[in-house]
Scaffold this motif. Structure first.
Motif: not given
Length: 263
Positions: A101-113
């Motif tokens: 599981v990697s960190r995948s932020n989008y335009k400053g919004s934290p995401g996990w992928a």
């Protein structure tokens, strides 16, 4: 690109659903401890605390964020992972293979992928999951809600119905971006967690979701199994001892997506 069924299968296969349920359960319990109605705390405080707790817990379980070790650090890192959570929360924390599981932020919004699915977080007022106005949220949430849903080709030919058969996604991620919407009402003890593909309504009465499913709900988040009355915010060391768990912390994940986190 994934249909609803494919997305749900991916969430199950990658165990992102288990991660979200565990994180939300522990986060709501932490927020329950800290909420003070007499101190003027409102829904904005609740949403912010849940968001911060969730980010910390999801990073903790997947070895991302502040739980990523540098090049010169070796070891399992269980002493770091135990700090700030109760022994029971640590014991029930799902364990993931390194880099799964990697960190995948989008335009400053934290995401996990993982497995072609990226998950962003969004708070909402309890019972109002169908009333979220993405256009009034961050730019990231508004753009993610512009994704077109992939129609399951096994049901019918989408083109025959003039429907899109391909999902348009934010161009920094080769997959589908979903939203985990979380709500907790500290006055009633009720809480909810949903996962789904958001949508900007096209007309009055249109839904704000292409689809969404409930992952978690309950009448109270004040569970003694997950809340230690002697600790408060994440970062305070838990005092009880637990058996060691073989948890590896991965190398730093570098991403060009930086900015201010959006609740």
């Amino acid at each position: 690109m994934k249909s609803q069924n494919e997305a749900l299968e991916s969430l199950s296969r990658s165990r992102l659903n288990d991660l979200l349920v565990w994180g939300a359960t522990v986060a709501f319990a932490h927020t329950n401890e800290l909420f003070e109605d007499d101190a003027g705390h409102d829904q904005g405080v609740v949403g912010y605390l849940n968001f911060k707790h969730l980010c910390d817990l999801l990073d903790r379980a997947t070895a991302n964020g502040r739980f990523t070790l540098g090049d010169d650090v070796e070891g399992a890192g269980t002493d770091v992972l135990e700090r700030g959570v109760t022994p029971e929360a640590f014991r029930t924390m799902p364990v993931f293979a390194p880099n799964s599981v990697s960190r995948s932020n989008y335009k400053g919004s934290p995401g996990w992928a993982s497995d072609g699915i990226r998950v962003l977080l969004q708070s909402f007022a309890f019972g109002k999951v169908d009333d979220i106005k993405w256009a009034q949220r961050s730019n990231a949430k508004r753009e993610v809600a512009s994704q077109k849903v992939l129609v399951d080709a096994t049901l019918f030919n989408a083109e025959d119905y003039g429907m899109e058969a391909v999902v348009e996604t934010p161009n920094d991620f080769d997959g589908v971006t979903l939203v985990a919407a979380h709500a907790y009402d500290p006055l009633t003890g009720q809480y909810e967690l949903y996962i789904g593909q958001s949508k900007n309504p096209q007309y009055r009465g249109d839904s704000c979701w292409h689809w969404h499913v409930k992952l978690l709900s309950g009448g109270t988040a004040n569970s003694e199994a997950l809340v230690d009355s002697t600790s408060s915010l994440p970062g305070a060391a838990a005092t009880s001892e637990v058996d060691d768990i073989d948890v590896r912390i991965k190398m730093p994940f570098k991403s060009e997506n930086t900015g201010t986190a959006n609740v």
